[in-house]
Design an enzyme around this catalytic site. Structure first.
Site, PDB file in Angstrom:
ATOM      1  N   LYS A  18       0.831  -1.210   0.000  1.00 19.80           N
ATOM      2  CA  LYS A  18       0.000   0.000   0.000  1.00 19.80           C
ATOM      3  C   LYS A  18       0.868   1.265   0.000  1.00 19.80           C
ATOM      4  CE  LYS A  18      -3.129   3.050   0.917  1.00 19.80           C
ATOM      5  NZ  LYS A  18      -4.438   3.293   0.384  1.00 19.80           N
ATOM      6  N   CYS A  76      -3.930  10.829   1.682  1.00 14.48           N
ATOM      7  CA  CYS A  76      -3.248   9.565   1.343  1.00 14.48           C
ATOM      8  C   CYS A  76      -1.880   9.812   0.735  1.00 14.48           C
ATOM      9  CB  CYS A  76      -4.092   8.772   0.356  1.00 14.48           C
ATOM     10  SG  CYS A  76      -5.788   8.613   0.882  1.00 14.48           S
TER      11      CYS A  76
HETATM   12  N1  SAJ Z   1      -2.386  14.975  -8.450  1.00  8.70           N
HETATM   13  C1  SAJ Z   1      -1.548  15.723  -9.279  1.00  8.70           C
HETATM   14  N2  SAJ Z   1      -1.223  15.213 -10.502  1.00  8.70           N
HETATM   15  C2  SAJ Z   1      -1.722  14.017 -10.941  1.00  8.70           C
HETATM   16  C3  SAJ Z   1      -2.563  13.264 -10.104  1.00  8.70           C
HETATM   17  C4  SAJ Z   1      -2.876  13.772  -8.855  1.00  8.70           C
HETATM   18  O1  SAJ Z   1      -1.075  16.804  -8.922  1.00  8.70           O
HETATM   19  O2  SAJ Z   1      -1.396  13.648 -12.077  1.00  8.70           O
HETATM   20  C5  SAJ Z   1      -2.726  15.484  -7.117  1.00  8.70           C
HETATM   21  C6  SAJ Z   1      -4.245  15.641  -6.927  1.00  8.70           C
HETATM   22  O3  SAJ Z   1      -4.684  16.874  -7.410  1.00  8.70           O
HETATM   23  C7  SAJ Z   1      -4.362  15.507  -5.419  1.00  8.70           C
HETATM   24  C8  SAJ Z   1      -3.270  14.496  -5.069  1.00  8.70           C
HETATM   25  O4  SAJ Z   1      -2.367  14.496  -6.158  1.00  8.70           O
HETATM   26  O5  SAJ Z   1      -4.081  16.726  -4.790  1.00  8.70           O
HETATM   27  C9  SAJ Z   1      -3.746  13.076  -4.791  1.00  8.70           C
HETATM   28  O6  SAJ Z   1      -4.744  12.701  -5.726  1.00  8.70           O
HETATM   29  P1  SAJ Z   1      -4.857  11.227  -6.334  1.00  8.70           P
HETATM   30  O7  SAJ Z   1      -6.010  11.219  -7.262  1.00  8.70           O
HETATM   31  O8  SAJ Z   1      -3.570  10.805  -6.906  1.00  8.70           O
HETATM   32  O9  SAJ Z   1      -5.059  10.287  -5.090  1.00  8.70           O
HETATM   33  P2  SAJ Z   1      -6.062  10.174  -3.838  1.00  8.70           P
HETATM   34  O10 SAJ Z   1      -5.348  10.706  -2.650  1.00  8.70           O
HETATM   35  O11 SAJ Z   1      -7.399  10.745  -4.130  1.00  8.70           O
HETATM   36  O12 SAJ Z   1      -6.219   8.576  -3.732  1.00  8.70           O
HETATM   37  C10 SAJ Z   1      -5.053   7.794  -3.621  1.00  8.70           C
HETATM   38  C11 SAJ Z   1      -5.114   6.617  -4.584  1.00  8.70           C
HETATM   39  N3  SAJ Z   1      -3.832   5.951  -4.667  1.00  8.70           N
HETATM   40  C12 SAJ Z   1      -3.249   5.676  -5.837  1.00  8.70           C
HETATM   41  O13 SAJ Z   1      -3.701   5.991  -6.898  1.00  8.70           O
HETATM   42  C13 SAJ Z   1      -1.948   4.925  -5.764  1.00  8.70           C
HETATM   43  C14 SAJ Z   1      -6.144   5.621  -4.131  1.00  8.70           C
HETATM   44  O14 SAJ Z   1      -6.132   4.458  -4.944  1.00  8.70           O
HETATM   45  C15 SAJ Z   1      -5.871   5.216  -2.687  1.00  8.70           C
HETATM   46  O15 SAJ Z   1      -6.858   4.348  -2.205  1.00  8.70           O
HETATM   47  C16 SAJ Z   1      -5.909   6.448  -1.824  1.00  8.70           C
HETATM   48  O16 SAJ Z   1      -4.899   7.341  -2.309  1.00  8.70           O
HETATM   49  C17 SAJ Z   1      -5.592   6.046  -0.405  1.00  8.70           C
HETATM   50  O17 SAJ Z   1      -6.526   5.929   0.386  1.00  8.70           O
HETATM   51  O18 SAJ Z   1      -4.443   5.773  -0.118  1.00  8.70           O
END
Ligand code: SAJ
Length: 439
Positions: A202, A256
């Protein structure tokens, strides 16, 4: 089976609901009385597509109830938060409290599952000793597994059913028990492994994403100093069959990705140079964005620049503002002397400012800063919006308006792209279009 889910947050509540839908008798436990009351009235206290309807259904059917105390059950699932403390170490107080609350109810044959994200070794070193205060032995008298959640907010119900699950057991019997339980509602693959392997899996997933986003943000800085469009570079690089660069932006938020990598740093400070550097790159973004906006505004020649910030949540189309980089951008803009107005379709306030409508936020503003690419923002009539502004400087930190035809029409030929920010400056009349020269 009788299932007890401790923690009715954005993972616990949907999991409890799906288990109930699969036919189990589920009791949700939460320390927050309003969460318990809402659930017993058949409503979900969190916004997640489709959840309210399912909650109502299983509560009405008498298969899901909520209470403050842990009952006797066959399966205990812990889904409480594990935030980080100011010193960037894991706050395990909720997980410990959950384990203590279950211990008096552990019986021979009970299955105890941790879904909360935890540092490697935590189940064995911290949680099991608490459960064994019951005088029963983990792995012999009762079963213990770690099954980290991996769903994305906004699509939780679908992903809880269809994503593959990783189940780490203290021994194969525990992992198999947990797999059999999840198989009652999970349609994705369910893969068994060891406890520590599951804990690390994870953390590896979220650290991988954080590092990838940090790479994109660093690339944005490189493009800025070379005067190249980072979005174009990433689009072209991702045409390579084995390259997948994520998107730059105003920073990484949520509870996360911005948190979990620290659990690895805490566990192995000497072998996490890349992971901690990525955290720093991403954490520095909000101040960098604010600085760039302030530099743009310096050209407007006004005493107190007014900035409209659109999007306060940590990412698009969710109502969650925890660790949102937008909050830091706003605070930094204010520190730099700007007057900020905020707007967000999913939030009422950011703790300091009330959210206002987009039109109200941009009226008389010197800059419009897009911080979150909510669906509602994608098809704006930017031409009309900019007419409401005092100085129509548009700063798009998400690359969301790159292909907007109206924007193309309004952009002067010499308009420039800077960092991740596509910045355009229009004469207030909207007729004579002059780009602000590069410094
Ligand atoms: N972000 C960027 N650029 C990107 C993608 C995201 O700047 O290309 C930013 C987003 O705007 C946000 C942050 O990153 O601020 C996190 O967003 P996210 O969509 O990557 O992730 P979370 O936090 O909503 O969910 C993540 C997911 N983990 C992965 O994709 C590996 C989800 O599957 C997990 O279950 C969750 O964390 C968790 O609970 O850990």
């Amino acid at each position: 089976m009788k299932i007890c889910v401790v923690g009715l947050g954005y993972i616990g509540l949907p999991t409890a609901t799906l288990a109930a839908l699969a036919g189990h008798k589920v009791v949700g436990v939460d320390t927050n009385p309003s969460v318990v009351e809402a659930l017993n009235n058949g409503t979900a206290h969190i916004q997640e597509p489709g959840l309210d309807e399912l909650v109502r259904k299983v509560v009405l059917a008498g298969r899901l109830t909520a209470q403050a105390n842990v009952p006797d059950a066959d399966v205990y699932i812990v889904a409480v938060p594990t935030p980080i403390k100011d010193d960037k170490t894991a706050d395990l107080s909720y997980v410990k409290a959950a384990a203590y609350s279950v211990t008096p109810h552990i019986q021979e044959g009970s299955l105890f599952i941790v879904e909360s994200t935890i540092p490697p070794g935590c189940t064995e070193e911290l949680i099991i000793p608490i459960l064994e205060e019951s005088e029963l032995r983990a792995g012999i008298d009762f079963y213990v597994a770690h099954c980290p959640e991996r769903v994305i907010p906004g699509n939780v119900l679908h992903e809880l059913v269809h994503n593959d699950r990783i189940v780490g057991g203290i021994n194969p019997a525990s992992a198999n028990r947990a797999r059999a339980f999840y198989a009652t509602f999970v349609k994705g693959g369910i893969f068994t492994t060891g406890l520590k392997e599951a804990e690390l899996t994870k953390l590896a997933e979220n650290a991988y994403r954080d590092v990838n986003i940090a790479f994109a943000n660093e690339l944005a800085g490189i493009c800025e100093s070379l005067g190249v469009d980072v979005w174009e570079v990433i689009k072209m690089a991702n045409r390579h069959p084995r390259v997948n660069i994520l998107k730059p932006g105003p920073g990484v938020g949520g509870h996360c990705i911005a948190v979990d990598p620290w659990f690895l740093v805490e566990s192995c400070p000497d072998c996490t140079r890349l992971i901690s550097a990525a955290r720093k790159v991403n954490d520095d973004r909000p101040a960098r964005i604010a600085q760039q906006v302030a530099e743009m505004l310096a050209r407007c020649d006004v005493d107190v620049p007014r900035v409209a910030c659109l999007g306060m949540t940590y990412k698009a189309d969710v109502d969650d503002m925890r660790c949102s980089p937008s909050l830091d951008v706003v605070a930094e803009l204010e520190r730099l002397g700007c007057e900020v107005r905020i707007s967000d379709p999913y939030a009422n306030a950011n703790g300091k400012h009330e959210c206002v409508s987009v039109e109200e936020a941009v009226s008389g503003a010197d800059a419009l800063v897009l911080l979150v690419d909510h669906k509602q923002y994608l098809n704006f009539d930017l031409e009309s919006l900019t007419k409401l502004m005092r100085h129509p400087v548009i700063v798009d930190t998400r690359g969301a308006w790159r292909d907007t035809p109206e924007l193309e029409m309004m952009v002067a030929p010499e308009a420039f792209v800077r960092d991740t920010i596509r910045t355009e400056y229009f004469e207030p009349s909207g007729e004579t279009k002059a780009a602000v020269p590069m410094p």
